[in-house]
Design an enzyme around this catalytic site. Sequence first.
Site, PDB file in Angstrom:
ATOM      1  N   ASP A  67       0.820  -1.214   0.000  1.00 47.85           N
ATOM      2  CA  ASP A  67       0.000   0.000   0.000  1.00 47.85           C
ATOM      3  C   ASP A  67       0.854   1.264   0.000  1.00 47.85           C
ATOM      4  OD1 ASP A  67       0.877   0.392   2.613  1.00 47.85           O
ATOM      5  OD2 ASP A  67      -1.068   0.060   3.549  1.00 47.85           O
ATOM      6  N   THR A  69       1.816   3.220   2.229  1.00 51.11           N
ATOM      7  CA  THR A  69       2.788   3.449   3.303  1.00 51.11           C
ATOM      8  C   THR A  69       4.171   2.924   2.935  1.00 51.11           C
ATOM      9  OG1 THR A  69       2.322   1.360   4.455  1.00 51.11           O
ATOM     10  CG2 THR A  69       0.955   3.282   5.036  1.00 51.11           C
ATOM     11  N   ARG A  70       4.296   2.249   1.816  1.00 51.22           N
ATOM     12  CA  ARG A  70       5.572   1.690   1.378  1.00 51.22           C
ATOM     13  C   ARG A  70       6.031   2.401   0.101  1.00 51.22           C
ATOM     14  NH1 ARG A  70       4.400   0.151   5.775  1.00 51.22           N
ATOM     15  NH2 ARG A  70       4.378  -1.985   6.558  1.00 51.22           N
ATOM     16  N   HIS A 102      -3.907  -1.508   7.859  1.00 50.84           N
ATOM     17  CA  HIS A 102      -3.956  -0.075   7.559  1.00 50.84           C
ATOM     18  C   HIS A 102      -5.287   0.292   6.905  1.00 50.84           C
ATOM     19  CE1 HIS A 102       0.694  -0.524   6.947  1.00 50.84           C
ATOM     20  NE2 HIS A 102       0.329  -0.682   8.199  1.00 50.84           N
ATOM     21  N   HIS A 168      13.527  -4.704   8.453  1.00 52.42           N
ATOM     22  CA  HIS A 168      12.262  -4.479   9.164  1.00 52.42           C
ATOM     23  C   HIS A 168      12.509  -4.606  10.658  1.00 52.42           C
ATOM     24  CE1 HIS A 168       8.160  -5.187  10.690  1.00 52.42           C
ATOM     25  NE2 HIS A 168       7.773  -4.501   9.634  1.00 52.42           N
ATOM     26  N   LYS A 178       5.800 -11.501   3.729  1.00 51.36           N
ATOM     27  CA  LYS A 178       5.042 -10.441   4.406  1.00 51.36           C
ATOM     28  C   LYS A 178       4.012  -9.793   3.482  1.00 51.36           C
ATOM     29  CE  LYS A 178       6.589  -7.622   7.695  1.00 51.36           C
ATOM     30  NZ  LYS A 178       5.786  -6.607   7.042  1.00 51.36           N
ATOM     31  N   HIS A 194       1.618 -10.598  15.994  1.00 53.16           N
ATOM     32  CA  HIS A 194       2.187  -9.379  16.573  1.00 53.16           C
ATOM     33  C   HIS A 194       1.926  -9.333  18.079  1.00 53.16           C
ATOM     34  CE1 HIS A 194       1.958  -8.410  12.317  1.00 53.16           C
ATOM     35  NE2 HIS A 194       2.654  -7.316  12.492  1.00 53.16           N
ATOM     36  N   GLN A 290       4.049   4.893  11.553  1.00 52.44           N
ATOM     37  CA  GLN A 290       5.135   4.407  10.713  1.00 52.44           C
ATOM     38  C   GLN A 290       6.494   4.897  11.209  1.00 52.44           C
ATOM     39  OE1 GLN A 290       4.953   2.148   8.378  1.00 52.44           O
ATOM     40  NE2 GLN A 290       2.718   1.985   8.499  1.00 52.44           N
ATOM     41  N   LYS A 293       9.439   3.256  13.417  1.00 48.43           N
ATOM     42  CA  LYS A 293      10.533   2.452  12.858  1.00 48.43           C
ATOM     43  C   LYS A 293      11.860   3.200  12.935  1.00 48.43           C
ATOM     44  CE  LYS A 293       7.328   0.096   9.771  1.00 48.43           C
ATOM     45  NZ  LYS A 293       6.854  -0.087   8.386  1.00 48.43           N
TER      46      LYS A 293
END
Length: 425
Positions: A67, A69-70, A102, A168, A178, A194, A290, A293
């Site tokens: 999506d 976000t990447r 998401h 990651h 993933k 998770h 996000q 990270k």
Amino acid sequence: MRVQIPYGSAARTITVPEQALVLHSHPIPPLEDERGTFLKALRHPIASVPLSERLSSNDHVAIVISDITRPTPNERIVPWLLEELSFIPRSQIVILNGTGSHRANTREELIRMLGQEIVDSIEIVNHNAFAPEELVSLGDSASGVPIWVNRRYLEADFRIVTGFIEPHFFAGFSGGPKGIIPGLAGIQTIQALHSAPLIGDQHSTWALLEGNPIHQGIQDAVKLCPPEFLVNVTLDLERHITGVFAGDYIRAHYVGCAEVARTATQAVDKPFDIVITSNNGYPLDQNLYQSVKGMTAAAQIVRQGGAIIAVAECRDGLPEHGNFKTLLQMRDNPAALLELINQPDFQMHDQWQVQKQALVQIQADVYLHSSLPNEVVHSAQLLPAPDLQGTLDQLIQRYGPQPTIAILPEGPVMVPYVAAPTTPA
């Protein structure tokens, strides 16, 4: 010394002492012919026969993408993939947007991700982890995780997963399996993979696959619904493609991970008093969720009691969707949040991101330079740093007279670690 740090679609410039250490990933030249290399990888894949030889014109194909976000260059790799699949009618192809938990991406976002022509001519489905009617149960994995997966993915005759590979912060590396789980998983599956014990395991960390319980859990899950073909890419800071890895979804991914490990990790001798990090700009820093990270990358090399300054625009807020914001406000300090999350009967999606943030805050003070109002930053239990340079100058005084400082301009794209001390022979 002046250093530029990615921030949204631009950058922030900060002046640091000359003795500060600036850590960059090892530069890799972009491919001279991205399209040609991509098509060659499809035709000469790793541990697989060529993609076109595995399909017939009667097949219904699902293409899984990551999506918004990447930073995956979907606008390039999806058209090239469709070019290789030109013998299959577009009415028999569905593009599944692997959102995980998401929010769905808007039509405008999908056009930015894929281009107008593809959005207008191919069915695109936003995965919804919270819609039971769009999921199918596959029973439990070998790890004991209940597996729920997108129905449209399972209905396809041939399934292709795309994505990009980078370190990651708890699964070792992105990409690979993933893309399917958590990308197309139900929320029950995502939560189980998770869980607090898994996220808190010392082996659930950057750039580690062997012995990583989250990576193993994902692999066990995807064995119940494997894609027939994978194509992952590696990228430089400008989103140029530096490598293409296609073929068997496990073996091709492992080859790509080995390459990323060689170029995107770097050892330092000892922890630092102050670490300045980013989330490598937009789209990675589009929200605070996000941007955790980048904080965890800095935590790899900050000393206990040190300070982290995170530079992340967060144009999409905390965000408002999901439970990240709610969870952060359920207790008034990071230690209490960790106590809550680690209760055996506690389960709420997005708890993993709050857990990771809290673990960083137990180690160091975390300052955030962002577009968020100070009161919102405080509500996220972080320290606002609207004046980036001023915050650094104050920290230099606190940890002076000559504090050790490291800067991670690329944030989570380049993962540092403190090298184990060597023992004399």
